[in-house]
Design an enzyme around this catalytic site. Structure first.
Site, PDB file in Angstrom:
ATOM      1  N   SER A   1       0.833  -1.205   0.000  1.00 13.53           N
ATOM      2  CA  SER A   1       0.000   0.000   0.000  1.00 13.53           C
ATOM      3  C   SER A   1       0.867   1.255   0.000  1.00 13.53           C
ATOM      4  O   SER A   1       0.581   2.219  -0.718  1.00 13.53           O
ATOM      5  CB  SER A   1      -0.907  -0.009   1.224  1.00 13.53           C
ATOM      6  OG  SER A   1      -1.582   1.221   1.363  1.00 13.53           O
TER       7      SER A   1
ATOM      8  N   PRO B   1       0.129  10.030  -0.310  1.00 16.31           N
ATOM      9  CA  PRO B   1       0.490   9.443   0.983  1.00 16.31           C
ATOM     10  C   PRO B   1      -0.236   8.132   1.253  1.00 16.31           C
ATOM     11  O   PRO B   1      -1.318   7.880   0.707  1.00 16.31           O
ATOM     12  CB  PRO B   1       0.074  10.527   1.987  1.00 16.31           C
ATOM     13  CG  PRO B   1      -0.989  11.301   1.291  1.00 16.31           C
ATOM     14  CD  PRO B   1      -0.654  11.266  -0.168  1.00 16.31           C
ATOM     15  N   ASP B   2       0.365   7.315   2.102  1.00 16.32           N
ATOM     16  CA  ASP B   2      -0.212   6.027   2.485  1.00 16.32           C
ATOM     17  C   ASP B   2      -1.209   6.257   3.619  1.00 16.32           C
ATOM     18  O   ASP B   2      -0.909   6.041   4.791  1.00 16.32           O
ATOM     19  CB  ASP B   2       0.918   5.080   2.927  1.00 16.32           C
ATOM     20  CG  ASP B   2       0.411   3.690   3.277  1.00 16.32           C
ATOM     21  OD1 ASP B   2      -0.667   3.311   2.777  1.00 16.32           O
ATOM     22  OD2 ASP B   2       1.092   2.990   4.051  1.00 16.32           O
ATOM     23  N   ALA B   3      -2.411   6.701   3.257  1.00 14.24           N
ATOM     24  CA  ALA B   3      -3.425   7.054   4.261  1.00 14.24           C
ATOM     25  C   ALA B   3      -4.816   6.699   3.761  1.00 14.24           C
ATOM     26  O   ALA B   3      -5.763   7.477   3.945  1.00 14.24           O
ATOM     27  CB  ALA B   3      -3.316   8.532   4.606  1.00 14.24           C
TER      28      ALA B   3
ATOM     29  N   ASN C   1       0.123   5.126   8.102  1.00 11.39           N
ATOM     30  CA  ASN C   1       1.252   4.230   7.909  1.00 11.39           C
ATOM     31  C   ASN C   1       1.895   3.865   9.239  1.00 11.39           C
ATOM     32  O   ASN C   1       1.983   4.685  10.150  1.00 11.39           O
ATOM     33  CB  ASN C   1       2.289   4.876   6.977  1.00 11.39           C
ATOM     34  CG  ASN C   1       3.424   3.927   6.648  1.00 11.39           C
ATOM     35  OD1 ASN C   1       4.433   3.892   7.333  1.00 11.39           O
ATOM     36  ND2 ASN C   1       3.239   3.139   5.602  1.00 11.39           N
TER      37      ASN C   1
END
Length: 395
Positions: free
Chosen positions: A52, A62-64, A126
């Protein structure tokens, strides 16, 4: 491997379990695109990890939980299309139960071998930047979601794996073991233990506790570790300690970003791209990696290379200039002849001339100049015959 190497979904799903049965463990590397998938495919890794974090970052996001399932599935398909190795997918939190059902069905249809979901609430943050106790899911709610996943999957070869985030959230080992017990009782196929410490001590403390817990519960799901931060420990050491699956989770994305930044800086500073050449792949290497060279080979098989002959060995002149070198629309006649052949795909040319020095500027790897000194009345026939002698294959 190339785009031709796609494996059928049914074959690929079972390949991860087959590898673990055969080797006793499996080691995987992250991929975030078809090209990075080819890198993983080329080396001796057992599977591909579709992350992800790296999927999001490769899109500049962003990884959100911003990148949705459909976009993730598109990336997964890009990688599967050009590789043959099994894939484990980072499923974030899995969403709600209906989202998780949908995700599992889609992943199975694609040929993915496993999905890992983490015990955090949506939208996730994350693990290395924002996971706190308040962001953790209730273990009973998460266990119910895991049961839904186990009931949804259509084959035992597809693995549903629970990811423990409690150590990263600072909830301690006791909370971690409590959650592990609930998830094992839900029927999951694997438990992933996660840590953000640079020392593997926390993981090595967990493993014997996990083995003891499994003995008490009467079943042992696969144990998965992700040594991103505690990478001083080697893969063989983790396997010896009891880990079944090891994931190197984001290294190709991080490597590519650094390389792209350094290359861009070189070009910006030097005001040319020459200085970057020594640090980057050649176009030929990229062609080979993605299988373009095979397309060219097949093109040659379908249309054998044809050589053409241009006879320019006569002594006919116009205004004191050899006829082939006379200008038409600003270019010599022979340039127009060469261009005409190239437009129809004939690259290899033989040109008979009676003064080599006049035509040297037209010579290259695909153009062979053949000099003849015959200027008699039969010079045209001699020019043709001499040229034909130098041609190999169809003309």
């Amino acid at each position: 491997m190339t785009f031709e190497s796609r494996k059928l979904p049914g074959e690929r799903i079972s390949s991860l379990v087959d590898i673990i049965k055969k080797k006793g463990h499996a080691i995987g590397l992250e991929a975030h695109s078809g090209l990075s998938g080819l890198v993983t495919e080329k080396l001796d890794f057992d599977f591909i990890w579709e992350s992800s974090l790296t999927d999001s970052a490769s899109k500049g996001l962003p990884d959100a939980s911003i990148v949705g399932n459909e976009s993730r599935i598109h990336t997964i398909d890009e990688i599967l299309n050009v590789t043959t190795k099994p894939m484990i997918v980072d499923g974030d939190t899995g969403g709600d139960e209906d989202n998780f059902r949908f995700l599992i069905k889609r992943l199975e249809n694609q040929g993915v071998s496993a999905v890992i979901i983490e015990d955090k609430i949506f939208p996730k943050r994350n693990s290395f930047g924002g996971t706190v106790g308040a962001g953790m899911e209730d273990p009973d709610i998460f266990s119910k979601k895991l049961k839904v996943g186990m009931e949804t999957k259509s084959t035992n070869d597809f693995l549903v794996i629970a990811r423990l985030e409690s150590l990263i959230a600072g909830l301690g080992m006791n909370e971690t073991m409590l959650r592990a017990e609930k998830y094992i009782n839900s029927g999951v196929d694997g438990i992933m233990i996660h840590s953000k410490l640079k020392d593997p001590a926390e993981i090595l403390e967990f493993i014997p506790k996990y083995e003891k817990l499994c003995d008490r519960l009467g079943r042992r799901p696969y144990l998965i570790a992700v040594p991103t931060t505690y990478n001083s420990i080697t893969d063989p050491e983790l396997i010896k300690s009891g880990v079944d699956i090891i994931i190197h989770a984001n290294h190709l994305l991080r490597a590519s970003y650094k390389s792209m930044l350094e290359t861009a800086q070189l070009i910006s500073q030097s005001k040319r791209s020459l200085d970057a050449d020594q640090n980057i792949s050649s176009v030929k290497e990229i062609f080979s990696a993605v299988g373009y060279d095979k397309i060219l080979e097949r093109d040659k098989e379908k249309a054998p290379e044809i050589e053409a002959l241009i006879t320019s060995a006569g002594n006919h002149q116009i205004n004191g200039i050899q006829r082939s070198l006379n200008s038409i629309s600003g270019r010599p006649l022979i340039s127009h002849q060469i261009e005409t052949f190239k437009k129809v795909g004939i690259e290899k040319l033989n040109i008979t001339v009676n003064n080599l020095s006049d035509f040297e500027s037209f010579s290259d790897n695909n153009i062979n100049l053949i000099e003849t000194k015959n200027t008699e009345v039969n010079q045209m026939l001699d020019s043709i015959m001499l040229g034909l002698e130098k041609i190999e294959g169809p003309s």
